[in-house]
Motif scaffolding. Structure first.
Motif, PDB file in Angstrom:
ATOM      1  N   SER A 151      53.316 -19.558  80.145  1.00 38.09           N
ATOM      2  CA  SER A 151      53.167 -18.622  81.268  1.00 38.09           C
ATOM      3  C   SER A 151      52.269 -19.129  82.392  1.00 38.09           C
ATOM      4  CB  SER A 151      52.595 -17.296  80.755  1.00 38.09           C
ATOM      5  OG  SER A 151      51.239 -17.475  80.367  1.00 38.09           O
ATOM      6  N   SER A 152      51.679 -20.308  82.222  1.00 40.08           N
ATOM      7  CA  SER A 152      50.727 -20.842  83.206  1.00 40.08           C
ATOM      8  C   SER A 152      49.560 -19.870  83.427  1.00 40.08           C
ATOM      9  CB  SER A 152      51.437 -21.133  84.541  1.00 40.08           C
ATOM     10  OG  SER A 152      52.451 -22.098  84.357  1.00 40.08           O
ATOM     11  N   HIS A 153      49.205 -19.171  82.342  1.00 39.98           N
ATOM     12  CA  HIS A 153      48.056 -18.261  82.357  1.00 39.98           C
ATOM     13  C   HIS A 153      48.245 -17.106  83.338  1.00 39.98           C
ATOM     14  CE1 HIS A 153      45.624 -22.068  81.060  1.00 39.98           C
ATOM     15  NE2 HIS A 153      46.513 -21.675  80.148  1.00 39.98           N
ATOM     16  N   ASN A 154      49.499 -16.701  83.520  1.00 40.31           N
ATOM     17  CA  ASN A 154      49.812 -15.577  84.402  1.00 40.31           C
ATOM     18  C   ASN A 154      49.293 -14.275  83.792  1.00 40.31           C
ATOM     19  OD1 ASN A 154      51.686 -13.241  85.225  1.00 40.31           O
ATOM     20  ND2 ASN A 154      52.164 -14.814  86.757  1.00 40.31           N
ATOM     21  N   LEU A 155      48.429 -13.582  84.527  1.00 43.86           N
ATOM     22  CA  LEU A 155      47.792 -12.373  83.998  1.00 43.86           C
ATOM     23  C   LEU A 155      48.819 -11.306  83.633  1.00 43.86           C
ATOM     24  CD1 LEU A 155      45.140 -10.839  83.397  1.00 43.86           C
ATOM     25  CD2 LEU A 155      45.202 -10.039  85.774  1.00 43.86           C
ATOM     26  N   ALA A 156      49.819 -11.105  84.480  1.00 47.25           N
ATOM     27  CA  ALA A 156      50.828 -10.066  84.228  1.00 47.25           C
ATOM     28  C   ALA A 156      51.572 -10.326  82.927  1.00 47.25           C
ATOM     29  CB  ALA A 156      51.812  -9.988  85.394  1.00 47.25           C
ATOM     30  N   GLU A 157      51.871 -11.585  82.652  1.00 50.13           N
ATOM     31  CA  GLU A 157      52.582 -11.910  81.412  1.00 50.13           C
ATOM     32  C   GLU A 157      51.701 -11.654  80.189  1.00 50.13           C
ATOM     33  OE1 GLU A 157      55.145 -15.272  81.062  1.00 50.13           O
ATOM     34  OE2 GLU A 157      55.169 -15.619  83.234  1.00 50.13           O
TER      35      GLU A 157
END
Length: 290
Positions: A151-157
């Motif tokens: 997720s590339s450290h995506n907060l929403a995910e």
């Protein structure tokens, strides 16, 4: 502190730790702080896998889908087999290792948050281990959560991943409840539901249901509520009201006709029951559906 695993990660294995900076963001986010993932992994046929911890800051859930191994807590060693799931509360001292003869395949998940303790109490695995069988639905959720590593450290995910964990823990709690012998083996719940369905157009009293279950009314009512969360008669009435909803949705029959078809000759009494269960009068319900 944890001792490192003695098992080298293979090309087929997965191991991911949520970065500390992202954990801090999750801890402070209104939609994430209830439950969030701190680490996850998948170890297939994990020969030589072993772990020993004197304590750890988060909660751990481990699901064995093949092979076997051993869990030791409080001086007690328990064999873990395919279909077993075990929970290790934050701060617990424990060790576990794969069988030498038939090493296990594991999904594992570390999580934390303000709701973590509440969910673990809700699951209520008294012995820390419970057999749920190999559940495709549980495996799908573990697989879905594992995709967070991309997720590339995506907060929403990660917020969505935390809600997946909540759904997973809720489902495991349901499986645990359904498989407790004291709750489900006392009587045949499916047979009782079928009996209620057969009498959906008429009346059915507690005496008849208890007799079918071969229990006293007191013990029958108590056990039935343990399984369903409702009293037997409330459960039966709810079945009738769901049938009423179907008839109001799919037929032009009058409210009086629907009431009569479900064994209620007093339309006003039927309407009161319907409103109590569904939240609105039958006539309003029908208009709301048009």
């Amino acid at each position: 502190m944890s001792k490192p695993s003695r098992w080298p990660l293979t090309a087929d294995g997965i191991r991911f730790i949520t970065p500390h900076v992202l954990v801090k963001r999750l801890q402070n986010h209104a939609l994430a702080k209830g439950l969030f993932v701190t680490a996850m992994g998948y170890y297939p046929t994990a020969s030589g896998h072993a772990m020993e911890r004197k304590g750890h800051p988060d909660h751990i859930l481990i699901y064995c889908t093949a092979g076997s191994g051993f869990l030791t807590m409080a001086g007690k060693t328990t064999e873990i087999n395919s279909g077993d799931i075990f929970y290790l509360p934050a701060g617990s001292q424990h060790s576990y290792q794969a069988s030498k003869e038939l090493p296990w395949t594991l999904y594992w998940l570390h999580f934390d948050g303000t709701l973590a303790n509440d969910f673990c109490q809700h699951i209520n695995i008294v012995e820390r281990k419970f057999t749920i069988g190999v559940q495709p639905r549980v495996i799908r959720v573990f697989d879905g959560i594992s995709h967070l590593r991309h997720s590339s450290h995506n907060l929403a995910e990660f917020i969505q991943g935390g809600h997946q964990v909540q759904a997973l823990l809720s489902y495991i709690a349901l499986l645990v409840q359904q498989r407790k012998p004291s709750a489900i083996n006392t009587f045949d719940t499916e047979n009782l539901r079928a009996m209620m369905q057969e009498h959906i157009h008429s009346k059915l009293d507690l005496d008849s249901l208890a007799e079918a279950a071969k229990l006293s009314k007191y013990h029958f009512s108590k056990k039935f509520k343990q399984v369903t969360g409702e009293s037997p008669i409330s459960y039966f009435i709810n079945m009738k009201m769901q049938r009423a909803c179907y008839l109001l949705d799919s037929t032009p029959r009058s409210v009086k006709h629907v009431a009569s078809e479900l064994g209620y000759h007093d339309t006003y009494y039927f309407s009161r029951l319907f409103k109590k269960n569904i939240g609105m009068a039958p006539a309003i319900y029908r208009k709301a559906k048009l």
